[in-house]
Scaffold this motif. Structure first.
Motif, PDB file in Angstrom:
ATOM      1  N   MET A 127       3.156   9.934   2.202  1.00  0.00           N
ATOM      2  CA  MET A 127       2.322  10.360   1.077  1.00  0.00           C
ATOM      3  C   MET A 127       2.159  11.875   1.064  1.00  0.00           C
ATOM      4  O   MET A 127       2.281  12.512   0.023  1.00  0.00           O
ATOM      5  CB  MET A 127       0.956   9.663   1.165  1.00  0.00           C
ATOM      6  CG  MET A 127       0.052   9.971  -0.003  1.00  0.00           C
ATOM      7  SD  MET A 127       0.769   9.348  -1.532  1.00  0.00           S
ATOM      8  CE  MET A 127       0.062  10.501  -2.685  1.00  0.00           C
ATOM      9  N   LYS A 128       1.903  12.451   2.213  1.00  0.00           N
ATOM     10  CA  LYS A 128       1.750  13.909   2.297  1.00  0.00           C
ATOM     11  C   LYS A 128       3.038  14.625   1.917  1.00  0.00           C
ATOM     12  O   LYS A 128       3.019  15.663   1.255  1.00  0.00           O
ATOM     13  CB  LYS A 128       1.285  14.314   3.692  1.00  0.00           C
ATOM     14  CG  LYS A 128      -0.160  13.970   3.939  1.00  0.00           C
ATOM     15  CD  LYS A 128      -0.594  14.344   5.328  1.00  0.00           C
ATOM     16  CE  LYS A 128      -2.054  13.895   5.516  1.00  0.00           C
ATOM     17  NZ  LYS A 128      -2.541  14.115   6.837  1.00  0.00           N
ATOM     18  N   LYS A 129       4.166  14.051   2.311  1.00  0.00           N
ATOM     19  CA  LYS A 129       5.463  14.644   1.962  1.00  0.00           C
ATOM     20  C   LYS A 129       5.676  14.588   0.444  1.00  0.00           C
ATOM     21  O   LYS A 129       6.135  15.553  -0.164  1.00  0.00           O
ATOM     22  CB  LYS A 129       6.589  13.921   2.699  1.00  0.00           C
ATOM     23  CG  LYS A 129       7.912  14.629   2.617  1.00  0.00           C
ATOM     24  CD  LYS A 129       8.913  14.030   3.579  1.00  0.00           C
ATOM     25  CE  LYS A 129      10.154  14.885   3.606  1.00  0.00           C
ATOM     26  NZ  LYS A 129      11.134  14.419   4.562  1.00  0.00           N
ATOM     27  N   ILE A 130       5.320  13.461  -0.166  1.00  0.00           N
ATOM     28  CA  ILE A 130       5.430  13.329  -1.628  1.00  0.00           C
ATOM     29  C   ILE A 130       4.525  14.343  -2.318  1.00  0.00           C
ATOM     30  O   ILE A 130       4.930  14.980  -3.293  1.00  0.00           O
ATOM     31  CB  ILE A 130       5.118  11.884  -2.076  1.00  0.00           C
ATOM     32  CG1 ILE A 130       6.238  10.936  -1.613  1.00  0.00           C
ATOM     33  CG2 ILE A 130       4.930  11.801  -3.592  1.00  0.00           C
ATOM     34  CD1 ILE A 130       5.937   9.468  -1.807  1.00  0.00           C
ATOM     35  N   ALA A 184       2.980   6.670  -5.968  1.00  0.00           N
ATOM     36  CA  ALA A 184       2.742   6.846  -4.538  1.00  0.00           C
ATOM     37  C   ALA A 184       1.248   6.842  -4.227  1.00  0.00           C
ATOM     38  O   ALA A 184       0.820   6.230  -3.228  1.00  0.00           O
ATOM     39  CB  ALA A 184       3.385   8.146  -4.054  1.00  0.00           C
ATOM     40  N   ASP A 185       0.452   7.501  -5.071  1.00  0.00           N
ATOM     41  CA  ASP A 185      -1.006   7.498  -4.874  1.00  0.00           C
ATOM     42  C   ASP A 185      -1.551   6.072  -4.865  1.00  0.00           C
ATOM     43  O   ASP A 185      -2.397   5.736  -4.047  1.00  0.00           O
ATOM     44  CB  ASP A 185      -1.708   8.274  -6.002  1.00  0.00           C
ATOM     45  CG  ASP A 185      -1.618   9.780  -5.836  1.00  0.00           C
ATOM     46  OD1 ASP A 185      -1.359  10.253  -4.722  1.00  0.00           O
ATOM     47  OD2 ASP A 185      -1.823  10.484  -6.843  1.00  0.00           O
ATOM     48  N   VAL A 186      -1.065   5.274  -5.788  1.00  0.00           N
ATOM     49  CA  VAL A 186      -1.534   3.894  -5.889  1.00  0.00           C
ATOM     50  C   VAL A 186      -1.019   3.071  -4.720  1.00  0.00           C
ATOM     51  O   VAL A 186      -1.742   2.249  -4.145  1.00  0.00           O
ATOM     52  CB  VAL A 186      -1.115   3.279  -7.246  1.00  0.00           C
ATOM     53  CG1 VAL A 186      -1.446   1.819  -7.314  1.00  0.00           C
ATOM     54  CG2 VAL A 186      -1.790   4.025  -8.397  1.00  0.00           C
ATOM     55  N   ALA A 187       0.221   3.319  -4.313  1.00  0.00           N
ATOM     56  CA  ALA A 187       0.816   2.554  -3.207  1.00  0.00           C
ATOM     57  C   ALA A 187       0.036   2.769  -1.911  1.00  0.00           C
ATOM     58  O   ALA A 187      -0.140   1.827  -1.137  1.00  0.00           O
ATOM     59  CB  ALA A 187       2.277   2.941  -3.019  1.00  0.00           C
ATOM     60  N   ILE A 188      -0.451   3.982  -1.699  1.00  0.00           N
ATOM     61  CA  ILE A 188      -1.183   4.253  -0.458  1.00  0.00           C
ATOM     62  C   ILE A 188      -2.503   3.478  -0.442  1.00  0.00           C
ATOM     63  O   ILE A 188      -3.003   3.106   0.614  1.00  0.00           O
ATOM     64  CB  ILE A 188      -1.399   5.771  -0.225  1.00  0.00           C
ATOM     65  CG1 ILE A 188      -1.748   6.062   1.232  1.00  0.00           C
ATOM     66  CG2 ILE A 188      -2.473   6.330  -1.125  1.00  0.00           C
ATOM     67  CD1 ILE A 188      -0.627   5.883   2.187  1.00  0.00           C
ATOM     68  N   GLU A 189      -3.044   3.203  -1.616  1.00  0.00           N
ATOM     69  CA  GLU A 189      -4.278   2.418  -1.707  1.00  0.00           C
ATOM     70  C   GLU A 189      -4.055   0.973  -1.255  1.00  0.00           C
ATOM     71  O   GLU A 189      -5.001   0.288  -0.866  1.00  0.00           O
ATOM     72  CB  GLU A 189      -4.825   2.430  -3.133  1.00  0.00           C
ATOM     73  CG  GLU A 189      -5.306   3.783  -3.589  1.00  0.00           C
ATOM     74  CD  GLU A 189      -5.655   3.813  -5.083  1.00  0.00           C
ATOM     75  OE1 GLU A 189      -5.728   2.741  -5.706  1.00  0.00           O
ATOM     76  OE2 GLU A 189      -5.846   4.917  -5.600  1.00  0.00           O
ATOM     77  N   LEU A 190      -2.814   0.518  -1.326  1.00  0.00           N
ATOM     78  CA  LEU A 190      -2.506  -0.859  -0.924  1.00  0.00           C
ATOM     79  C   LEU A 190      -2.433  -1.015   0.587  1.00  0.00           C
ATOM     80  O   LEU A 190      -2.378  -2.124   1.092  1.00  0.00           O
ATOM     81  CB  LEU A 190      -1.178  -1.304  -1.545  1.00  0.00           C
ATOM     82  CG  LEU A 190      -1.150  -1.421  -3.067  1.00  0.00           C
ATOM     83  CD1 LEU A 190       0.251  -1.754  -3.543  1.00  0.00           C
ATOM     84  CD2 LEU A 190      -2.139  -2.467  -3.544  1.00  0.00           C
ATOM     85  N   LYS A 191      -2.420   0.086   1.280  1.00  0.00           N
ATOM     86  CA  LYS A 191      -2.285   0.068   2.746  1.00  0.00           C
ATOM     87  C   LYS A 191      -3.436  -0.681   3.397  1.00  0.00           C
ATOM     88  O   LYS A 191      -4.540  -0.629   3.057  1.00  0.00           O
ATOM     89  CB  LYS A 191      -2.203   1.498   3.275  1.00  0.00           C
ATOM     90  CG  LYS A 191      -1.958   1.586   4.742  1.00  0.00           C
ATOM     91  CD  LYS A 191      -1.862   3.023   5.139  1.00  0.00           C
ATOM     92  CE  LYS A 191      -1.712   3.099   6.645  1.00  0.00           C
ATOM     93  NZ  LYS A 191      -1.743   4.425   7.150  1.00  0.00           N
TER      94      LYS A 191
END
Length: 191
Positions: A127-130, A184-191
């Motif tokens: 996420m940070k890389k994105i 990507a922002d939304v995907a990290i929320e699924l973690k």
């Protein structure tokens, strides 16, 4: 990602434009069908009682599918439309302008790869890389616009003929990158 990788090829004169644009359009139609199926499936399961986490996941998946569908539309409608205009003019980008477009396209392709990794295995590092890529690409787009204006000042015929198309294409590529970052922002929320 496949549609995006093909999208810059349609600006070359030595490709079968009709075949390539038809393939991109067909891929977009498939994305539309999948997005609709995801949306209806999520609506169907929302009729059941869901936990707060399940509702959050449902909304995240809805947002992600909507953003993917929007990227498909940008490619199949806007980017193809710009390529048609360029072909109709029988114009070509300046060598420097084309190299810049290819470089931006390549970097956004890398973001697609990062995004795929992120959706498979969400993690903060990716996420940070994105996020770094998004910031860098926003700055790069501004630099490429400035570079284009400098070529206009030099009165390069290719730059003059394709100026609007070039700048619009930069904008469309930027929009795709913004949508990838949102996914990507939304995907990290699924973690």
């Amino acid at each position: 990602r496949g549609m995006f990788r093909q999208s810059l090829k349609i600006y070359k004169m030595n490709v079968d434009f009709d075949e390539l644009t038809e393939k991109i359009s067909n891929d977009d139609d498939r994305i539309d069908i999948i997005e609709k199926a995801v949306r209806f499936y999520l609506a169907k399961i929302s009729q059941q009682s869901l936990t707060e986490k399940q509702v959050t996941t449902q909304l995240s998946l809805l947002t992600m599918s909507d953003e993917i569908e929007a990227v498909g539309d940008i490619i199949s409608k806007d980017i193809i439309s710009l390529a048609r205009k360029k072909r109709k003019k029988i114009a070509r980008f300046s060598d420097e302008g084309w190299k810049e477009l290819e470089q931006l396209h390549r970097l956004i392709s890398e973001n697609f790869d990062l995004l795929l990794s992120m959706t498979i295995q969400p993690c903060e590092e990716i996420m940070k890389k994105i996020e770094r890529h998004e910031q860098y690409l926003n700055e790069m787009e501004q630099d490429l616009r400035q570079s284009h204006l400098m070529r206009l000042h030099e009165m390069l015929p290719e730059t003059y003929e394709t100026s609007t198309i070039h700048l619009d294409l930069l904008g469309q590529l930027r929009l795709i990158n913004i949508r990838l970052a949102k996914i990507a922002d939304v995907a990290i929320e699924l973690k």
